[in-house]
Design a protein around this motif. Structure first.
Motif, short mmCIF file in Angstrom:
data_model
loop_
_atom_site.label_atom_id
_atom_site.label_comp_id
_atom_site.label_asym_id
_atom_site.label_seq_id
_atom_site.Cartn_x
_atom_site.Cartn_y
_atom_site.Cartn_z
N VAL A 59 0.87 -1.19 0.00
CA VAL A 59 0.00 0.00 0.00
C VAL A 59 0.90 1.23 0.00
CG1 VAL A 59 -1.77 1.32 1.23
CG2 VAL A 59 -1.80 -1.17 1.33
N ASP A 60 0.64 2.15 -0.88
CA ASP A 60 1.34 3.43 -0.90
C ASP A 60 0.39 4.51 -0.39
OD1 ASP A 60 3.82 2.52 -2.15
OD2 ASP A 60 2.56 2.16 -3.91
N VAL A 61 0.97 5.48 0.30
CA VAL A 61 0.18 6.58 0.84
C VAL A 61 0.73 7.89 0.30
CG1 VAL A 61 -0.41 7.84 2.98
CG2 VAL A 61 -0.56 5.34 2.92
N SER A 62 -0.16 8.80 -0.03
CA SER A 62 0.25 10.13 -0.49
C SER A 62 -0.35 11.18 0.43
CB SER A 62 -0.22 10.35 -1.93
OG SER A 62 -0.02 11.71 -2.29
N LEU A 63 0.45 12.17 0.77
CA LEU A 63 -0.01 13.25 1.65
C LEU A 63 -0.35 14.50 0.84
CD1 LEU A 63 2.79 12.79 4.34
CD2 LEU A 63 0.46 11.86 4.41
N GLY A 111 -2.35 14.44 -2.18
CA GLY A 111 -3.40 14.17 -3.17
C GLY A 111 -2.94 13.34 -4.35
N GLY A 112 -1.85 12.59 -4.17
CA GLY A 112 -1.44 11.67 -5.23
C GLY A 112 -0.25 12.13 -6.07
N LYS A 113 0.38 13.24 -5.67
CA LYS A 113 1.56 13.69 -6.43
C LYS A 113 2.77 12.84 -6.08
CE LYS A 113 0.08 18.46 -6.78
NZ LYS A 113 -0.49 18.78 -5.45
N THR A 114 3.01 12.64 -4.78
CA THR A 114 4.13 11.80 -4.35
C THR A 114 3.61 10.72 -3.41
OG1 THR A 114 4.57 13.27 -2.48
CG2 THR A 114 5.78 13.74 -4.51
N TRP A 115 4.28 9.57 -3.46
CA TRP A 115 3.80 8.41 -2.70
C TRP A 115 4.93 7.82 -1.87
CZ3 TRP A 115 -1.34 6.91 -3.21
CH2 TRP A 115 -2.04 7.45 -4.30
N LYS A 116 4.55 7.21 -0.76
CA LYS A 116 5.51 6.50 0.08
C LYS A 116 4.86 5.21 0.55
CE LYS A 116 7.95 7.18 4.19
NZ LYS A 116 8.06 7.92 5.44
N GLN A 117 5.64 4.13 0.60
CA GLN A 117 5.05 2.84 0.99
C GLN A 117 4.72 2.78 2.48
OE1 GLN A 117 6.93 -0.55 -0.86
NE2 GLN A 117 5.91 -1.99 0.53
N TYR A 138 -7.43 -13.53 1.61
CA TYR A 138 -8.79 -12.96 1.56
C TYR A 138 -9.05 -11.95 2.66
CZ TYR A 138 -8.82 -17.25 -1.07
OH TYR A 138 -8.48 -18.24 -1.94
N ALA A 139 -8.11 -11.85 3.59
CA ALA A 139 -8.26 -10.93 4.73
C ALA A 139 -7.83 -9.53 4.32
CB ALA A 139 -7.41 -11.41 5.90
N TRP A 140 -8.23 -8.54 5.09
CA TRP A 140 -7.66 -7.22 4.84
C TRP A 140 -6.43 -7.04 5.69
CZ3 TRP A 140 -12.36 -3.65 6.35
CH2 TRP A 140 -12.42 -3.46 7.73
N ARG A 141 -5.61 -6.07 5.31
CA ARG A 141 -4.41 -5.77 6.07
C ARG A 141 -4.47 -4.31 6.51
NH1 ARG A 141 0.85 -8.72 5.42
NH2 ARG A 141 0.47 -8.42 7.64
N PRO A 142 -4.57 -4.08 7.82
CA PRO A 142 -4.44 -2.72 8.30
C PRO A 142 -3.02 -2.22 7.97
CG PRO A 142 -5.21 -4.20 10.03
CD PRO A 142 -4.75 -5.06 8.90
N PHE A 143 -2.91 -0.94 7.68
CA PHE A 143 -1.58 -0.39 7.39
C PHE A 143 -1.38 0.91 8.15
CE2 PHE A 143 -4.38 1.27 4.02
CZ PHE A 143 -4.10 2.62 4.05
N VAL A 144 -0.12 1.30 8.28
CA VAL A 144 0.22 2.54 8.99
C VAL A 144 1.41 3.21 8.32
CG1 VAL A 144 1.78 1.36 10.64
CG2 VAL A 144 0.69 3.52 11.30
N MET A 145 1.41 4.52 8.34
CA MET A 145 2.57 5.27 7.87
C MET A 145 2.75 6.49 8.77
SD MET A 145 3.44 6.84 4.14
CE MET A 145 3.03 8.53 4.57
N ARG A 160 -3.24 3.85 -1.96
CA ARG A 160 -3.36 3.07 -3.20
C ARG A 160 -2.75 1.69 -2.98
NH1 ARG A 160 0.10 5.46 -7.83
NH2 ARG A 160 1.66 4.42 -6.57
N ALA A 161 -3.59 0.66 -3.04
CA ALA A 161 -3.12 -0.71 -2.81
C ALA A 161 -2.77 -1.38 -4.14
CB ALA A 161 -4.19 -1.52 -2.09
N THR A 162 -1.81 -2.31 -4.06
CA THR A 162 -1.40 -3.11 -5.23
C THR A 162 -1.39 -4.57 -4.79
OG1 THR A 162 0.01 -1.29 -5.96
CG2 THR A 162 0.48 -3.45 -6.92
N ASP A 163 -1.94 -5.45 -5.63
CA ASP A 163 -1.95 -6.87 -5.28
C ASP A 163 -0.73 -7.60 -5.87
OD1 ASP A 163 -2.52 -7.69 -7.91
OD2 ASP A 163 -4.67 -7.82 -7.55
#
Ligand code: MSS
Length: 363
Positions: free
Chosen positions: A284-288, A290-296, A307-314, A328-331
């Protein structure tokens, strides 16, 4: 302002403050009540019923509930008590309504205006459908679908085909489907489909038929309205029809769960949840911005399977001002959430990252 709606009787045991009550048949989890856990507690899980639920008395003696299994070499009627002797497994899977995210469609898609909370991650315990089918000699020749029928009493005077909850999924789902009698280590409540529920991991909510009373291996999909024209992806303004894609496997999706509206400047932890439907998550990448730059981001807690979800933190250093935070998640097959929506009549399957972001005022 509108009067806050109270919980209907069949869901009165739920945590009222954790839910948005849309109607007696539709309640969603507040975004801020999703939390950081790997499992959604039952009293916070969303509820969606197409028909009035059967009475609570159906779960008084769950072991006598009967399910008919057809379209196998040796069709039989089995009780939940019988099923409990045929095998058992526990699977964590995301239960998500097909219309989760409908509120973001600008054309005003008809149906419950779900935001992000028509979803939760649940531990299901029951017998693998495969074990049951093998014990009954395997599917009949030519079977291409598994058709499950809900056990609600249908109102009089209406054509049953127009209201019955009966869903067909492709037989490939047999590898992972289960007939569940427990949810989160407790007997399945009638609110969530007790005594017995068809669970199809990674498939949209509607395929997880509650109070299941009939399972049939069939050559064709059921002609019930909920299958034939309901839960079909089509362009805005177009009627539902059997040749359009059905809401089966879920797509990759994530959303931020905290902070939501305001935060103090300085170090903040950004939380969210992500899942890949039938495919395990990669990242999962997070942007602070609005989507210009991303960090995992980093996954939180144990991995309970594909099939489970994964909580994430940044961790993020947020200066004062307004911030648009998106995830933004990627499988593991390389599918990522798109930026935008796939516009469609009923507002199904929305996994666009832009709409699912939050604007946080930092002071
Ligand atoms: N089942 C039955 N029987 N009925 C009904 O109504 N619904 C669906 C599923 N199943 C129904 C059933 C839907 S549609 C959903 S989501 C789900 O379920 C929900 O769940 P909960 O438990 O949460 O309530 Mo949409 O895709």
């Amino acid at each position: 302002a509108e009067e806050p709606k109270s919980l209907p009787d069949y869901a009165a045991w739920k945590e009222r403050n954790a839910l948005i009550v849309h109607s007696a048949n539709t309640m969603e989890t507040q975004r801020g009540a999703i939390g950081n856990g790997v499992i959604t507690s039952s009293d916070r899980l969303f509820v969606r019923n197409n028909l009035p639920a059967p009475p609570a008395s159906v779960t008084e003696n769950p072991d006598i509930w009967e399910v008919r299994i057809e379209g196998v070499k040796n069709p039989r009627t089995l009780t939940v008590g019988d099923l409990k002797k045929m095998g058992v497994t526990t699977v964590a899977s995301v239960l998500q309504c097909s219309g989760n995210g409908r509120a973001f469609f600008p054309h005003g898609a008809s149906g419950t205006q779900w935001s992000v909370g028509a979803a939760g991650c649940i531990m299901w315990t029951g017998v693998p459908l495969k074990d049951v089918v093998e014990a009954l000699g395997g599917p009949a020749d030519g079977a291409r679908y598994i058709t499950s029928t809900g056990g609600e009493t249908l109102p009089d005077g209406l054509d049953p085909k127009t209201i019955i909850v009966e869903r067909s999924v492709p037989t490939r789902a047999m590898e992972t489907a289960l007939l569940a009698w427990e949810m989160n280590d407790e007997p399945l409540t009638h609110t969530h489909g007790g005594p017995l529920r068809m669970v199809v991991p990674g498939y949209y909510g509607v395929n997880n038929v509650k109070y299941v009373k009939n399972i049939a291996f069939t050559e064709n999909q059921t002609d019930a309205k909920i299958q034939a024209s309901g839960y079909r992806i089509r362009e805005v303004g177009v009627k539902g029809a059997p040749d359009q894609p059905s809401m089966w496997e879920m797509n990759v999706k994530s959303w931020v769960t905290a902070p939501l509206e305001t935060a103090r400047s300085g170090r903040n932890m950004i939380y969210g949840v992500a899942f890949g439907g039938t495919v395990a998550l990669e990242k999962v990448d997070v942007s602070l911005d609005g989507g210009k730059t991303w960090k995992q981001a980093r996954f939180l807690g144990p991995d309970l399977g594909p099939y489970a979800w994964r909580p994430f933190v940044m961790a993020a250093d947020l200066p004062a001002g307004e911030h648009r935070i998106v995830s933004r998640a990627t499988d593991t097959q390389g599918n990522s959430q798109p930026e935008g929506r796939t516009e469609n009549e009923r507002g199904y399957g929305h996994n666009g990252w832009s709409d699912h972001g939050v604007t946080v005022a930092v002071s």
